[in-house]
Write a protein that holds these residues in place. Structure first.
Motif, mmCIF file in Angstrom:
data_model
loop_
_atom_site.group_PDB
_atom_site.id
_atom_site.type_symbol
_atom_site.label_atom_id
_atom_site.label_comp_id
_atom_site.label_asym_id
_atom_site.label_seq_id
_atom_site.Cartn_x
_atom_site.Cartn_y
_atom_site.Cartn_z
ATOM 1 N N ALA A 30 0.831 -1.203 0.000
ATOM 2 C CA ALA A 30 0.000 0.000 0.000
ATOM 3 C C ALA A 30 0.866 1.254 0.000
ATOM 4 O O ALA A 30 0.573 2.238 -0.701
ATOM 5 C CB ALA A 30 -0.936 -0.003 1.207
ATOM 6 N N LEU A 31 1.958 1.218 0.782
ATOM 7 C CA LEU A 31 2.879 2.357 0.807
ATOM 8 C C LEU A 31 3.563 2.538 -0.548
ATOM 9 O O LEU A 31 3.764 3.667 -1.008
ATOM 10 C CB LEU A 31 3.920 2.165 1.903
ATOM 11 N N LEU A 32 3.930 1.427 -1.173
ATOM 12 C CA LEU A 32 4.566 1.486 -2.488
ATOM 13 C C LEU A 32 3.615 2.076 -3.517
ATOM 14 O O LEU A 32 3.992 2.944 -4.310
ATOM 15 C CB LEU A 32 5.011 0.086 -2.914
ATOM 16 N N ARG A 33 2.372 1.615 -3.512
ATOM 17 C CA ARG A 33 1.384 2.150 -4.447
ATOM 18 C C ARG A 33 1.186 3.645 -4.222
ATOM 19 O O ARG A 33 1.118 4.431 -5.179
ATOM 20 C CB ARG A 33 0.052 1.417 -4.279
ATOM 21 N N SER A 34 1.098 4.049 -2.964
ATOM 22 C CA SER A 34 0.925 5.464 -2.649
ATOM 23 C C SER A 34 2.125 6.286 -3.131
ATOM 24 O O SER A 34 1.961 7.375 -3.683
ATOM 25 C CB SER A 34 0.735 5.642 -1.140
ATOM 26 N N ALA A 35 3.332 5.737 -2.943
ATOM 27 C CA ALA A 35 4.536 6.457 -3.374
ATOM 28 C C ALA A 35 4.562 6.630 -4.889
ATOM 29 O O ALA A 35 4.917 7.699 -5.404
ATOM 30 C CB ALA A 35 5.774 5.703 -2.905
ATOM 31 N N GLU A 39 4.410 10.208 -6.962
ATOM 32 C CA GLU A 39 5.422 10.602 -7.941
ATOM 33 C C GLU A 39 4.809 10.900 -9.309
ATOM 34 O O GLU A 39 5.304 11.751 -10.056
ATOM 35 C CB GLU A 39 6.493 9.516 -8.059
ATOM 36 N N ILE A 40 3.740 10.178 -9.665
ATOM 37 C CA ILE A 40 3.057 10.463 -10.933
ATOM 38 C C ILE A 40 2.505 11.884 -10.923
ATOM 39 O O ILE A 40 2.641 12.639 -11.900
ATOM 40 C CB ILE A 40 1.945 9.430 -11.184
ATOM 41 N N ILE A 41 1.863 12.262 -9.822
ATOM 42 C CA ILE A 41 1.330 13.622 -9.711
ATOM 43 C C ILE A 41 2.461 14.646 -9.802
ATOM 44 O O ILE A 41 2.364 15.655 -10.520
ATOM 45 C CB ILE A 41 0.559 13.802 -8.388
ATOM 46 N N ARG A 42 3.547 14.398 -9.097
ATOM 47 C CA ARG A 42 4.684 15.326 -9.123
ATOM 48 C C ARG A 42 5.286 15.432 -10.523
ATOM 49 O O ARG A 42 5.727 16.504 -10.944
ATOM 50 C CB ARG A 42 5.751 14.872 -8.120
ATOM 51 N N ALA A 155 -2.921 20.584 -8.307
ATOM 52 C CA ALA A 155 -2.402 19.259 -8.636
ATOM 53 C C ALA A 155 -1.566 18.735 -7.479
ATOM 54 O O ALA A 155 -0.388 19.040 -7.353
ATOM 55 C CB ALA A 155 -1.568 19.325 -9.915
ATOM 56 N N MET A 156 -2.195 17.935 -6.615
ATOM 57 C CA MET A 156 -1.510 17.441 -5.431
ATOM 58 C C MET A 156 -2.039 16.056 -5.095
ATOM 59 O O MET A 156 -3.116 15.655 -5.517
ATOM 60 C CB MET A 156 -1.711 18.392 -4.253
ATOM 61 N N TYR A 157 -1.256 15.321 -4.311
ATOM 62 C CA TYR A 157 -1.662 13.992 -3.867
ATOM 63 C C TYR A 157 -1.412 13.899 -2.379
ATOM 64 O O TYR A 157 -0.285 14.069 -1.921
ATOM 65 C CB TYR A 157 -0.869 12.904 -4.598
ATOM 66 N N ASP A 158 -2.468 13.671 -1.615
ATOM 67 C CA ASP A 158 -2.329 13.606 -0.166
ATOM 68 C C ASP A 158 -3.039 12.353 0.344
ATOM 69 O O ASP A 158 -4.254 12.303 0.434
ATOM 70 C CB ASP A 158 -2.933 14.845 0.481
ATOM 71 N N ALA A 159 -2.265 11.324 0.666
ATOM 72 C CA ALA A 159 -2.844 10.060 1.124
ATOM 73 C C ALA A 159 -3.594 10.222 2.440
ATOM 74 O O ALA A 159 -4.478 9.424 2.757
ATOM 75 C CB ALA A 159 -1.747 9.013 1.277
ATOM 76 N N LEU A 160 -3.282 11.262 3.218
ATOM 77 C CA LEU A 160 -3.939 11.446 4.506
ATOM 78 C C LEU A 160 -5.426 11.744 4.351
ATOM 79 O O LEU A 160 -6.218 11.469 5.254
ATOM 80 C CB LEU A 160 -3.256 12.587 5.278
ATOM 81 N N TYR A 171 -4.516 5.077 -13.213
ATOM 82 C CA TYR A 171 -3.088 4.824 -13.118
ATOM 83 C C TYR A 171 -2.678 3.689 -14.056
ATOM 84 O O TYR A 171 -3.535 2.913 -14.501
ATOM 85 C CB TYR A 171 -2.709 4.484 -11.669
ATOM 86 N N PRO A 172 -1.392 3.599 -14.391
ATOM 87 C CA PRO A 172 -0.930 2.560 -15.328
ATOM 88 C C PRO A 172 -1.140 1.153 -14.770
ATOM 89 O O PRO A 172 -0.305 0.610 -14.067
ATOM 90 C CB PRO A 172 0.566 2.871 -15.492
ATOM 91 N N THR A 173 -2.294 0.580 -15.053
ATOM 92 C CA THR A 173 -2.617 -0.771 -14.599
ATOM 93 C C THR A 173 -3.330 -1.499 -15.715
ATOM 94 O O THR A 173 -3.711 -0.916 -16.732
ATOM 95 C CB THR A 173 -3.544 -0.742 -13.368
#
Length: 284
Positions: A30-35, A39-42, A155-160, A171-173
């Motif tokens: 889950a942490l890897l997917r979030s990371a 990075e895609i957003i960034r 354009a931001m990503y916040d898992a919280l 996402y690329p899946t």
């Protein structure tokens, strides 16, 4: 998108010694997917406006030489999440009218995605009209989980805050989930446009999206005038995908494709790919 990711030392050591494939826990996955998503957003949220204009303006100037802007728009379909077209159309370039499926709610002062912006589209008089469909979503689209509505946001990503907000991105899946809005409408319009168009200009696209590929195959079967030009450094390698036997389902599309081996936006190659595109635009 991700250069490194640190999991538990035991897993790293197993992979390094060649003792077998490394395994990670569900929490680490889950942490890897979030990371990766972060990075895609960034990666896609920042666009060089000058670079976008130098790449796109010569192309659209050429297209509108053959497309009457008082009668027709130019639809754009992108699988990228970036804001290249939106940035390109920003002021002071007033000659472009951009429709991207967004409408402002006067009461909330927020900008929401709304399919009716496409369904009820009308030309913006005195402008070169571009209609943008983002097949895989956008870095500045956020889905509000309670209402399901899609709002334009920074354009931001916040898992919280993932329980309240979701980036509206495929996402690329393998599972593209194109049966949900806003993706469904974008793919529907892609099909309808290809079935009516004479020329599709493809830039740097690998045809790995089966949703789009299936619609292209259908278009070539229903639209005899339909032609495709592929502009990419490895254009011949990309179109090798279609070099199958005559009875293969991709063969009708291959006969419609013209590869142009060039890097879009490269000033040294620009004349080359613009000439190839113009040759197809000139067809009777």
């Amino acid at each position: 998108y991700l250069t490194s990711f640190q999991c538990k030392p035991a897993y790293r050591n197993a992979a390094a010694t060649g003792e077998g494939a490394a395994t990670i826990t569900k929490d680490e996955a889950a942490l890897l997917r979030s990371a990766i998503r972060h990075e895609i957003i960034r990666e896609y949220r920042t666009i060089d406006g000058d670079a976008a204009r130098s790449a796109y303006e010569p192309l659209f100037d050429l297209i509108f030489t053959y497309v009457d802007p008082s009668e027709h728009c130019v639809p754009i379909f992108t699988t990228n999440y970036d804001l290249a077209i939106e940035t390109f159309c920003e002021k002071p370039y007033h000659k472009y009218g951009l429709t991207e499926g967004l409408d402002t709610d006067l009461s909330s002062k927020m900008t929401y995605w709304d399919r009716s912006q496409f369904d009820l589209f009308s030309l913006w008089e005195g402008h070169q009209n571009l209609v943008l469909f983002k097949l895989h979503g956008s870095v500045d689209w956020i889905r509000l989980e309670k209402s399901g509505r899609i709002v334009r946001a920074p354009a931001m990503y916040d898992a919280l805050d993932s329980d309240e907000y979701k980036n509206t991105i495929i996402y690329p899946t393998g599972d593209k989930a194109a049966n949900r809005e806003p993706y469904f409408s974008a793919y529907e319009y892609f099909s309808r446009c290809c079935e009516q168009a004479e020329l599709l200009i493809v830039i740097g696209y690998s045809f790995r999206d089966y949703e789009a590929l299936n619609r292209l195959i259908g278009a070539t079967r229903r639209n005899e005038a339909f032609k495709v030009v592929v502009v990419a450094p490895d254009a011949w390698g990309i179109t090798h995908l279609f070099d199958r036997d005559a009875v293969h389902e991709l063969s009708p599309l291959r006969w419609s494709v013209t590869p142009v081996a060039a890097c879009f936006g490269d000033s040294l190659m620009q004349a080359q790919y613009l000439q190839a595109i113009e040759a197809l635009l000139k067809r009777d």
